[in-house]
Write a protein that holds these residues in place. Structure first.
Motif, PDB file in Angstrom:
ATOM      1  N   VAL A 172      50.654   4.337 -17.651  1.00 28.48           N
ATOM      2  CA  VAL A 172      51.654   5.265 -17.132  1.00 28.48           C
ATOM      3  C   VAL A 172      53.062   4.693 -17.330  1.00 28.48           C
ATOM      4  O   VAL A 172      54.004   5.432 -17.623  1.00 28.48           O
ATOM      5  CB  VAL A 172      51.376   5.603 -15.648  1.00 28.48           C
ATOM      6  N   MET A 173      53.193   3.382 -17.195  1.00 28.13           N
ATOM      7  CA  MET A 173      54.518   2.775 -17.365  1.00 28.13           C
ATOM      8  C   MET A 173      55.015   2.949 -18.799  1.00 28.13           C
ATOM      9  O   MET A 173      56.205   3.111 -19.045  1.00 28.13           O
ATOM     10  CB  MET A 173      54.498   1.285 -16.976  1.00 28.13           C
ATOM     11  N   SER A 179      54.414   5.498 -20.675  1.00 25.36           N
ATOM     12  CA  SER A 179      54.511   6.909 -21.037  1.00 25.36           C
ATOM     13  C   SER A 179      55.900   7.502 -20.797  1.00 25.36           C
ATOM     14  O   SER A 179      56.547   7.239 -19.789  1.00 25.36           O
ATOM     15  CB  SER A 179      53.478   7.690 -20.214  1.00 25.36           C
ATOM     16  N   LEU A 231      54.999  10.940 -18.544  1.00 26.09           N
ATOM     17  CA  LEU A 231      54.699  10.724 -17.123  1.00 26.09           C
ATOM     18  C   LEU A 231      55.788   9.854 -16.506  1.00 26.09           C
ATOM     19  O   LEU A 231      55.648   8.643 -16.398  1.00 26.09           O
ATOM     20  CB  LEU A 231      53.321  10.076 -16.966  1.00 26.09           C
ATOM     21  N   LYS A 232      56.886  10.499 -16.162  1.00 26.99           N
ATOM     22  CA  LYS A 232      58.021   9.754 -15.613  1.00 26.99           C
ATOM     23  C   LYS A 232      57.995   9.767 -14.091  1.00 26.99           C
ATOM     24  O   LYS A 232      58.008   8.721 -13.455  1.00 26.99           O
ATOM     25  CB  LYS A 232      59.344  10.372 -16.093  1.00 26.99           C
ATOM     26  N   ASN A 233      57.989  10.969 -13.524  1.00 28.23           N
ATOM     27  CA  ASN A 233      58.074  11.068 -12.070  1.00 28.23           C
ATOM     28  C   ASN A 233      56.696  11.279 -11.467  1.00 28.23           C
ATOM     29  O   ASN A 233      56.335  12.382 -11.058  1.00 28.23           O
ATOM     30  CB  ASN A 233      59.021  12.208 -11.674  1.00 28.23           C
ATOM     31  N   VAL A 234      55.900  10.220 -11.439  1.00 27.32           N
ATOM     32  CA  VAL A 234      54.528  10.312 -10.934  1.00 27.32           C
ATOM     33  C   VAL A 234      54.250   9.132 -10.010  1.00 27.32           C
ATOM     34  O   VAL A 234      55.001   8.166  -9.970  1.00 27.32           O
ATOM     35  CB  VAL A 234      53.499  10.286 -12.087  1.00 27.32           C
ATOM     36  N   ARG A 235      53.163   9.247  -9.278  1.00 29.30           N
ATOM     37  CA  ARG A 235      52.702   8.131  -8.440  1.00 29.30           C
ATOM     38  C   ARG A 235      51.290   7.738  -8.852  1.00 29.30           C
ATOM     39  O   ARG A 235      50.451   8.597  -9.118  1.00 29.30           O
ATOM     40  CB  ARG A 235      52.796   8.510  -6.953  1.00 29.30           C
ATOM     41  N   VAL A 236      51.062   6.450  -8.929  1.00 26.71           N
ATOM     42  CA  VAL A 236      49.784   5.910  -9.408  1.00 26.71           C
ATOM     43  C   VAL A 236      49.157   5.119  -8.267  1.00 26.71           C
ATOM     44  O   VAL A 236      49.747   4.140  -7.799  1.00 26.71           O
ATOM     45  CB  VAL A 236      49.995   4.981 -10.623  1.00 26.71           C
ATOM     46  N   LEU A 237      47.983   5.539  -7.849  1.00 24.93           N
ATOM     47  CA  LEU A 237      47.383   4.925  -6.656  1.00 24.93           C
ATOM     48  C   LEU A 237      45.896   4.627  -6.835  1.00 24.93           C
ATOM     49  O   LEU A 237      45.200   5.307  -7.586  1.00 24.93           O
ATOM     50  CB  LEU A 237      47.554   5.856  -5.446  1.00 24.93           C
TER      51      LEU A 237
END
Lengths: 240, 240
Positions: free
Chosen positions: B214-215, B217, B220-226
């Motif tokens: 994701v980093m 990409s 996929l800029k404004n996302v949260r990864v959990l």
């Protein structure tokens, strides 16, 4: 107006607090009015990295962010030290927002800045007794009242918990500001530990302990209990 | 109107998604219109626990919640299965809200219910290709439009990611609904693993992988990864 900057890095995830998991860039300012016993960023205020401080104008920080991660970020986290010591940060906040960047900021709530109202996600993290610092509740009261009235974004309280005395402090804070979302965070008192696997298991045990204590509590009903995800992934490593 | 309930437990933390860390009670309904290949709650729809389903009226569920945790909770998470199959859940939602309880609910977004607009934190989790399910985007489009218009609380999208094909799917969903907060979650394809430490390290590696992807990409800029925090704390154990 130049700002004292110690670190610019990312994109990475925000490992803690109200936007945990958020893809973000970090900008870390130097200087703090506190000296928490367990601070995990002592280098921002103990003089050990004084010569690494870069005095940068907002435009220069923006250039550096884009050089490192242009096109790959839409969110910046301003951390410290205590960034609220810098009245000049307002111009940087304006510059980011003019470029459609969302902004999170963390401060202990010891000092107000008018530009707080422009922060999208503001974390106030008053320090519990284990820090050896003393909360000025008169200042915090005013700050929370002003934010409620004027902030466009959202704010939350975050309290790091090391022991039961800290937990009692958290209950008092929650009782004082029942409408402000409260995040309880596992304290890391092993910031020198370089054995990542030992650290991971230690911190998971502490998280389990904190979860159990909060689940038993009647005073702490509507709260969120979180670890620092970056320590699970990368131990005590900096710049990630 | 009686509701098919499989589990009532807590208080514990919500381990994933938009309210990760929230102290909450869980109410799990039986039955699903999907059959995801990697579902971590297959017992809700594969018939293996059919005899454990309790048909309960809303008032009875409320009593059970209070018996287990009276005075210690202010938040309930309704999960499944797919709770959106139950039109009768609306009465339970009303009952909770009459008692000042906040409500989170998770559904894949395959079926609309009018009571969605009363949910405080609604997670829509359309399933990526690895699930072997197919998203009906016409239904999801309407659902998101209706929520935007009528929901009092907030909603988010959550996509479980197992591989790069899933990540491409997530990008398409993000492009389609750029204004809806997007949470990317590490998939757990080791739901039978009972070696907690092996599972922990496996899932942390998968989280690290997802964060890196994701980093990198631009889409996929404004996302949260959990991750799923409960698996870090308690492995694949149920009822915690």
């Amino acid at each position: 107006m130049k700002l004292p900057i110690l670190e610019i890095f990312g994109p990475t995830i925000q490992g803690e607090g109200m936007v945990i998991g958020q893809k973000t860039m970090f900008v870390r300012t130097a200087g703090c009015d506190y000296a928490c016993s367990w601070c995990d960023s002592k280098f921002t205020w103990d003089g050990s990295e004084k010569e690494k401080i870069n005095l940068m104008e907002p435009e220069k920080i923006w250039q550096e962010l884009n050089q490192q991660a242009g096109g790959r970020f839409a969110h910046v986290t301003i951390s410290g030290g205590n960034p609220a010591l810098l009245s000049g940060l307002g111009a940087f906040v304006d510059l980011l927002q003019a470029n459609q960047i969302k902004i999170a900021l963390e401060t202990q709530g010891s000092k107000w800045q008018p530009w707080f109202v422009n922060i999208d996600e503001l974390t106030l993290s008053p320090k519990p007794p284990s820090s050896k610092m003393k909360t000025n509740f008169a200042i915090l009261d005013n700050m929370i009242a002003s934010l409620k009235e004027k902030q466009k974004g959202s704010c939350s309280l975050k309290i790091v918990i090391f022991d039961l005395t800290d937990l009692e402090y958290a209950k008092r804070v929650h009782l004082r500001y029942p409408d402000v979302p409260l995040f309880l965070q596992v304290g890391n008192d092993q910031t020198e530990n370089v054995d990542d696997d030992k650290l991971l298991h230690y911190l998971l045990n502490r998280y389990d302990w904190l979860v159990q204590k909060v689940m038993e509590s009647k005073a702490l009903k509507n709260v969120r209990v979180l670890p620092q995800l970056h320590t699970y992934l990368w131990g005590n490593k900096r710049g990630v």
